[in-house]
Write a protein that holds these residues in place. Structure first.
Motif, PDB file in Angstrom:
ATOM      1  N   TRP A   1      38.384   7.638  16.056  1.00 31.53           N
ATOM      2  CA  TRP A   1      39.501   7.690  15.098  1.00 31.53           C
ATOM      3  C   TRP A   1      40.879   7.743  15.742  1.00 31.53           C
TER       4      TRP A   1
ATOM      5  N   THR B   1      43.603   4.878  14.894  1.00 27.78           N
ATOM      6  CA  THR B   1      44.868   5.291  14.273  1.00 27.78           C
ATOM      7  C   THR B   1      46.061   4.879  15.129  1.00 27.78           C
TER       8      THR B   1
ATOM      9  N   ALA C   1      41.286   5.839   7.164  1.00 27.09           N
ATOM     10  CA  ALA C   1      40.496   4.626   7.371  1.00 27.09           C
ATOM     11  C   ALA C   1      39.729   4.683   8.685  1.00 27.09           C
TER      12      ALA C   1
ATOM     13  N   ALA D   1      36.770   6.913   8.245  1.00 21.78           N
ATOM     14  CA  ALA D   1      35.732   6.228   7.475  1.00 21.78           C
ATOM     15  C   ALA D   1      34.923   5.291   8.369  1.00 21.78           C
TER      16      ALA D   1
END
Length: 434
Positions: A172, A176, A196, A199
């Motif tokens: 992540w 990001t 997102a 996820a």
């Protein structure tokens, strides 16, 4: 001549565990670079004020998600690893399904609660009205954040420690950061990108877990000598531990946010997260060690457990001490890599690094206690640590601001490291000694 069980441990390490540790540390290296890059980009792109808002949201997400996991993450790691050690795949499956289902429900409830209190918290708690909308968006992040950590904990129970770290921590920040660098987004956009990315981590974790489904069909030839308690019985004290720990990590930020401006909160948050890169590496080692801790304790191999614990602690110290020395030597340089505005936190970084070095010298004993089913010991230690942390933050942060927040955080970390070290020696490692 070496004891037979110690020789077996060395053979096991040579047979592949060392490679897994190397791979795990490599993944943590990717995570460290990703998080450091993300912090640099947030500081540079958003400025000190908006960076402070982002880190307040990140702290909120971390605390609420930890509560939503209900202690089932570490409980799943213990139960899955311990049941697989005695060949009971069906019991491991039951722990997996129950843990994931309950944390999913709790994460939805946590997201709804965040929506309900976002404006009140922004205005009344922190005094930043422009924090309300980022907090609303943070609710979107809570479900994937909670599930990513739970899926990673389950993977750790299967002995897939490297995959667990990718799912929980490594993927992540990289995704990001890529979104922040590629798109002209403000603080709200960074939070959406974070959701997102988490996820995507959940999808990866679920796909890897599906590859382990054959191991969940086995039945032991004979029952284990001692049955494990229910998953909730294991999780309940660990929930207290997890809430306490994330509360302690967020407490200095929250208290500082009540008495200082957003730029100061941002500077402290950057210093705190740089110092916690040491903790990130320690957690990596602990994630890899957790299933073996659980298996050795379940099998009653006391000598093997002590030998393995020494190996884990020496490995963590080997990494933590040099990293601490770098932070002590050049704090302004490290903070200046992110933004010159954050150099004001140089002393705070040095203080925080000393606390993390204590974590490195007495590492992973909380994980050992959890994997041995000593959650009741852990929660008592943690409540004592929380009480001390509340007093320290209440006294030091209003009096000394940023430096006081660092002192409070560092002293509570030291207390926790020493407390778990003593408890592990007394309640786990002394068992079976002649």
């Amino acid at each position: 001549m070496m004891p037979a069980n110690f020789s077996s441990l060395i053979t096991t390490l040579r047979g592949g565990a060392l490679w897994r540790y190397a791979a795990g540390l490599g993944v943590r290296g990717v995570e460290t670079i990703g998080k450091l890059g993300l912090y640099v980009a947030v500081g540079a792109r958003l400025g000190a004020h908006d960076a402070g808002l982002f880190f307040l949201c990140l702290t909120w997400i971390g605390i609420v998600s930890t509560v939503a996991r209900l202690g089932f993450d570490r409980a799943m790691t213990r139960h899955i690893a311990a049941e697989l050690a005695v060949g009971n795949g069906r019991a491991a499956r039951a722990a997996l399904v129950q843990g994931l289902a309950l944390t999913a429900l709790a994460s939805v409830a946590a997201a709804l609660l965040t929506v309900l209190v976002a404006e009140l918290a922004a205005v009344r708690l922190f005094g930043f009205p422009d924090l309300a909308w980022p907090l609303y968006l943070s609710a979107l992040v809570l479900v994937p954040q909670t599930l990513a950590f739970s899926l990673g904990a389950a993977l750790a129970g299967f002995g897939r420690g490297v995959a667990a770290q990718v799912v929980q921590n490594a993927l992540w920040p990289v995704l990001t950061l890529a979104a922040l660098l590629a798109l002209p987004i403000a603080v709200e956009g960074v939070i959406v990108a974070l959701g997102a990315a988490l996820a995507a981590s959940c999808l990866l974790g679920g796909a890897i877990l599906l590859r382990e489904r054959d191991r969940l069909r086995t039945i032991p030839a004979q029952p284990a000598a001692e049955a494990l308690p229910s998953l909730w019985a294991t999780a309940r004290p660990l929930l207290v531990v997890e809430i306490t720990q994330v509360g302690l990590s967020g407490l200095p930020v929250f208290v500082l946010g009540m008495v200082a401006d957003a730029a100061t909160v941002g500077a402290f948050s950057i210093a705190s997260r740089i110092s916690m890169l040491i903790w990130v590496i320690i957690i990596s080692i602990g994630t890899l060690a957790a299933p073996r801790y659980a298996a050795l304790y379940r099998l009653g191999d006391s000598d093997g457990l002590r030998a393995y614990n020494r190996l884990v602690q020496r490995g963590a110290a080997l990494v933590a001490v040099p990293a601490t020395l770098v932070m002590l030597a050049v704090p302004e340089f490290l903070l200046g890599l992110i933004s010159a505005d954050f150099r004001v936190a140089a002393l705070a970084l040095q203080i925080l690094a000393l606390g993390q070095m204590a974590n490195g010298l007495f590492s992973c004993q909380d994980i050992l206690l959890a994997m041995a089913g000593k959650g009741d010991v852990l929660w008592r230690l943690n409540l004592l640590q929380l009480a001390v942390g509340l007093v320290l933050c209440g006294v030091l942060v209003p009096a000394f601001g940023l430096t006081g927040a660092a002192l409070a955080a560092s002293l509570t970390v030291l207390q926790g490291a020493l407390g778990t070290h003593w408890a592990a020696r007394r309640h786990v490692l002394s068992i079976g000694r002649n």
